[in-house]
Write an enzyme that holds these catalytic residues in place. Sequence first.
Site: not given
Ligand code: NVA
Length: 247
Positions: A47, A74, A77, A166, A206, A234
């Site tokens: 991540r 992502h 997700q 989101d 999300c 998830r």
């Molecule tokens: N779009 C959000 C998703 C968080 C899991 C981010 O990148 O923070």
Amino acid sequence: MSFEAGIYQLGGNTIAMHTSELQLGRGETIGDTARTLSRYLNGIVIRTFSHLTLEQFSGNSTIPVINGLSDIHHPCQALADLMTIHEKKGGFKGLKVAFIGDGNNVCNSLIEAASMMEFDLAAACPEGFEPDAGVLDNAKSFAKSNIIVLRDPMDAADMADVVYTDTWVSMGQEKEAEAKKKKFQGYQINSRLLSCSKKDATVLHCLPAHRGQEITDEVMDGHHSAVFDQAENRLHTQKALLEMLIK
Ligand code: NVA
């Protein structure tokens, strides 16, 4: 948490580390870290902010590298989103999904999912916050369904089967928070917006949600919301992904 829990459930062990705990924090190249960790592990979930970091890592790795979130994509997700849509709607073809808000990593991966699974996607984003142009053009070039980017959330939500949002401020964008909040006024899933969609519309998010910003409490906790089923998915989809990659 969803990856670690899933890995334990599959009988594996995890080592969770922040960049500062790896030799990367002391100047080792991403390539050398990838080569070394490939000798110890069966797979790695990264991540990160820059998608380039992931590409550099996977380009030098001999084990599966899973994108656990980057600034552009992502995909894990999107897998959970697909499972949730399938659970609630029984399939994909002919559905209209509306994405309201920031054309971010989640929106980009949803666009790719729409082109693969053949559902229509209308994303409503403020000017300057549209999805990644490369992702959009590529998805549209082979999509059999309609993928469009609009300005007006009402147009996007019109007769939608699924309404998705989101956070307005993604990870790594914390400094832009105040400016973004102003730009995103009106891009909220509330009962007024939901009244444009189909009566049995499913609401997705999300997470983490900022209640009162991109979604109201009423919608988040209301009967249209599948947000926590989506969160649970998830776990299931990532376990399936691990099994496919590592078994
Ligand atoms: N779009 C959000 C998703 C968080 C899991 C981010 O990148 O923070």
